[in-house]
Motif scaffolding. Sequence first.
Motif, PDB file in Angstrom:
ATOM      1  N   MET A 180       0.849  -1.186   0.000  1.00 33.06           N
ATOM      2  CA  MET A 180       0.000   0.000   0.000  1.00 33.06           C
ATOM      3  C   MET A 180       0.887   1.238   0.000  1.00 33.06           C
ATOM      4  O   MET A 180       1.846   1.313   0.759  1.00 33.06           O
ATOM      5  CB  MET A 180      -0.894   0.018   1.244  1.00 33.06           C
ATOM      6  N   ASP A 181       0.537   2.202  -0.857  1.00 33.12           N
ATOM      7  CA  ASP A 181       1.295   3.452  -0.853  1.00 33.12           C
ATOM      8  C   ASP A 181       0.648   4.437   0.122  1.00 33.12           C
ATOM      9  O   ASP A 181      -0.334   4.108   0.800  1.00 33.12           O
ATOM     10  CB  ASP A 181       1.448   4.034  -2.260  1.00 33.12           C
ATOM     11  N   LEU A 182       1.197   5.636   0.220  1.00 28.05           N
ATOM     12  CA  LEU A 182       0.693   6.613   1.186  1.00 28.05           C
ATOM     13  C   LEU A 182      -0.625   7.253   0.758  1.00 28.05           C
ATOM     14  O   LEU A 182      -1.243   7.978   1.537  1.00 28.05           O
ATOM     15  CB  LEU A 182       1.756   7.676   1.457  1.00 28.05           C
ATOM     16  N   GLU A 183      -1.085   6.958  -0.476  1.00 27.17           N
ATOM     17  CA  GLU A 183      -2.426   7.357  -0.913  1.00 27.17           C
ATOM     18  C   GLU A 183      -3.439   6.265  -0.611  1.00 27.17           C
ATOM     19  O   GLU A 183      -4.585   6.346  -1.020  1.00 27.17           O
ATOM     20  CB  GLU A 183      -2.441   7.631  -2.421  1.00 27.17           C
ATOM     21  N   ARG A 184      -3.015   5.207   0.036  1.00 24.96           N
ATOM     22  CA  ARG A 184      -3.831   4.047   0.417  1.00 24.96           C
ATOM     23  C   ARG A 184      -4.272   3.208  -0.770  1.00 24.96           C
ATOM     24  O   ARG A 184      -5.276   2.516  -0.714  1.00 24.96           O
ATOM     25  CB  ARG A 184      -5.020   4.469   1.262  1.00 24.96           C
ATOM     26  N   LYS A 185      -3.549   3.264  -1.867  1.00 28.27           N
ATOM     27  CA  LYS A 185      -3.804   2.399  -3.019  1.00 28.27           C
ATOM     28  C   LYS A 185      -2.956   1.152  -2.862  1.00 28.27           C
ATOM     29  O   LYS A 185      -1.807   1.215  -2.422  1.00 28.27           O
ATOM     30  CB  LYS A 185      -3.455   3.105  -4.334  1.00 28.27           C
ATOM     31  N   GLU A 186      -3.512   0.017  -3.236  1.00 27.38           N
ATOM     32  CA  GLU A 186      -2.823  -1.260  -3.048  1.00 27.38           C
ATOM     33  C   GLU A 186      -2.454  -1.889  -4.380  1.00 27.38           C
ATOM     34  O   GLU A 186      -3.102  -1.651  -5.395  1.00 27.38           O
ATOM     35  CB  GLU A 186      -3.713  -2.227  -2.266  1.00 27.38           C
ATOM     36  N   ILE A 187      -1.417  -2.718  -4.325  1.00 32.87           N
ATOM     37  CA  ILE A 187      -1.002  -3.501  -5.483  1.00 32.87           C
ATOM     38  C   ILE A 187      -0.528  -4.856  -4.986  1.00 32.87           C
ATOM     39  O   ILE A 187      -0.014  -4.974  -3.864  1.00 32.87           O
ATOM     40  CB  ILE A 187       0.089  -2.789  -6.305  1.00 32.87           C
ATOM     41  N   THR A 188      -0.716  -5.874  -5.820  1.00 30.31           N
ATOM     42  CA  THR A 188      -0.194  -7.202  -5.516  1.00 30.31           C
ATOM     43  C   THR A 188       1.202  -7.310  -6.104  1.00 30.31           C
ATOM     44  O   THR A 188       1.413  -7.015  -7.271  1.00 30.31           O
ATOM     45  CB  THR A 188      -1.096  -8.296  -6.124  1.00 30.31           C
ATOM     46  N   ALA A 189       2.136  -7.728  -5.280  1.00 28.88           N
ATOM     47  CA  ALA A 189       3.500  -7.992  -5.735  1.00 28.88           C
ATOM     48  C   ALA A 189       3.743  -9.485  -5.546  1.00 28.88           C
ATOM     49  O   ALA A 189       3.333 -10.062  -4.541  1.00 28.88           O
ATOM     50  CB  ALA A 189       4.508  -7.180  -4.933  1.00 28.88           C
ATOM     51  N   THR A 190       4.394 -10.110  -6.512  1.00 27.91           N
ATOM     52  CA  THR A 190       4.626 -11.556  -6.463  1.00 27.91           C
ATOM     53  C   THR A 190       6.114 -11.839  -6.583  1.00 27.91           C
ATOM     54  O   THR A 190       6.806 -11.240  -7.401  1.00 27.91           O
ATOM     55  CB  THR A 190       3.863 -12.262  -7.600  1.00 27.91           C
ATOM     56  N   MET A 191       6.578 -12.762  -5.743  1.00 20.49           N
ATOM     57  CA  MET A 191       7.954 -13.256  -5.818  1.00 20.49           C
ATOM     58  C   MET A 191       7.890 -14.733  -6.179  1.00 20.49           C
ATOM     59  O   MET A 191       6.968 -15.433  -5.757  1.00 20.49           O
ATOM     60  CB  MET A 191       8.669 -13.099  -4.470  1.00 20.49           C
ATOM     61  N   TYR A 192       8.865 -15.205  -6.939  1.00 23.46           N
ATOM     62  CA  TYR A 192       8.904 -16.597  -7.364  1.00 23.46           C
ATOM     63  C   TYR A 192      10.187 -17.272  -6.907  1.00 23.46           C
ATOM     64  O   TYR A 192      11.250 -16.643  -6.835  1.00 23.46           O
ATOM     65  CB  TYR A 192       8.810 -16.703  -8.892  1.00 23.46           C
ATOM     66  N   ASP A 193      10.080 -18.559  -6.610  1.00 20.74           N
ATOM     67  CA  ASP A 193      11.193 -19.478  -6.358  1.00 20.74           C
ATOM     68  C   ASP A 193      12.303 -18.887  -5.502  1.00 20.74           C
ATOM     69  O   ASP A 193      12.067 -18.538  -4.361  1.00 20.74           O
ATOM     70  CB  ASP A 193      11.714 -20.040  -7.684  1.00 20.74           C
ATOM     71  N   ALA A 194      13.521 -18.781  -6.030  1.00 16.67           N
ATOM     72  CA  ALA A 194      14.685 -18.348  -5.243  1.00 16.67           C
ATOM     73  C   ALA A 194      14.525 -16.936  -4.698  1.00 16.67           C
ATOM     74  O   ALA A 194      15.092 -16.599  -3.654  1.00 16.67           O
ATOM     75  CB  ALA A 194      15.948 -18.450  -6.083  1.00 16.67           C
ATOM     76  N   ILE A 239      11.942 -15.716  -3.332  1.00 12.88           N
ATOM     77  CA  ILE A 239      11.198 -15.781  -2.072  1.00 12.88           C
ATOM     78  C   ILE A 239      12.180 -15.848  -0.912  1.00 12.88           C
ATOM     79  O   ILE A 239      12.074 -15.098   0.058  1.00 12.88           O
ATOM     80  CB  ILE A 239      10.242 -17.002  -2.046  1.00 12.88           C
ATOM     81  N   THR A 240      13.145 -16.723  -1.016  1.00  9.51           N
ATOM     82  CA  THR A 240      14.145 -16.880   0.046  1.00  9.51           C
ATOM     83  C   THR A 240      15.059 -15.658   0.119  1.00  9.51           C
ATOM     84  O   THR A 240      15.329 -15.139   1.199  1.00  9.51           O
ATOM     85  CB  THR A 240      14.994 -18.146  -0.196  1.00  9.51           C
ATOM     86  N   LEU A 257      14.600 -12.517  -0.830  1.00  9.75           N
ATOM     87  CA  LEU A 257      13.997 -11.222  -0.507  1.00  9.75           C
ATOM     88  C   LEU A 257      13.003 -11.275   0.643  1.00  9.75           C
ATOM     89  O   LEU A 257      12.397 -10.255   0.982  1.00  9.75           O
ATOM     90  CB  LEU A 257      13.312 -10.652  -1.753  1.00  9.75           C
ATOM     91  N   ASN A 258      12.826 -12.433   1.248  1.00  9.27           N
ATOM     92  CA  ASN A 258      11.804 -12.602   2.273  1.00  9.27           C
ATOM     93  C   ASN A 258      11.964 -11.619   3.428  1.00  9.27           C
ATOM     94  O   ASN A 258      10.993 -11.050   3.908  1.00  9.27           O
ATOM     95  CB  ASN A 258      11.797 -14.039   2.787  1.00  9.27           C
ATOM     96  N   ASN A 259      13.186 -11.406   3.894  1.00  6.59           N
ATOM     97  CA  ASN A 259      13.407 -10.508   5.028  1.00  6.59           C
ATOM     98  C   ASN A 259      13.241  -9.037   4.660  1.00  6.59           C
ATOM     99  O   ASN A 259      13.137  -8.189   5.530  1.00  6.59           O
ATOM    100  CB  ASN A 259      14.793 -10.742   5.625  1.00  6.59           C
ATOM    101  N   GLN A 260      13.222  -8.736   3.361  1.00 11.21           N
ATOM    102  CA  GLN A 260      13.040  -7.355   2.915  1.00 11.21           C
ATOM    103  C   GLN A 260      11.595  -6.901   3.083  1.00 11.21           C
ATOM    104  O   GLN A 260      11.342  -5.703   3.200  1.00 11.21           O
ATOM    105  CB  GLN A 260      13.440  -7.215   1.439  1.00 11.21           C
TER     106      GLN A 260
END
Length: 127
Positions: free
Chosen positions: A46-60, A62-63, A65-68
């Motif tokens: 969600m941005d500061l205008e309260r608009k949302e987006i789906t972000a997807t991570m795949y395979d490697a 996920i591991t 960038l998970n802590n990010q």
Amino acid sequence: MAAPHKFILQISASKTNWSVKVIVVRKQFPKTARNSNSRYQNLTLMDLERKEITATMYDANITALNNQFELGKTNIVSNATVKDFKSEFRSFPEQKMWNVTGRTNVEELNEDNLNVMFSKFELTAFK
């Protein structure tokens, strides 16, 4: 990194060198795709205008960038791959999604923007 920061609705597939300040509002557990052994994980940002987006991570990613992407944390996300949702999955026209890869820049900010996250209201008109 591009400055100043843009908002989610300003980002399209044709934009380059962009950055958006977002809060992680939902983080699903990684899942395995139905038709392959590929794993994916969806995030709602969600941005500061309260608009949302789906972000997807795949395979490697996920591991890697998970802590990010910690729930409730504020990040600056730059240059994720922007794609259109397939028409059968869209809630509204022009709906986009971000594909987060190793090339996506993610910078954690030490900011408390939880008031933005918890102050989002969705009203439904009664007829």
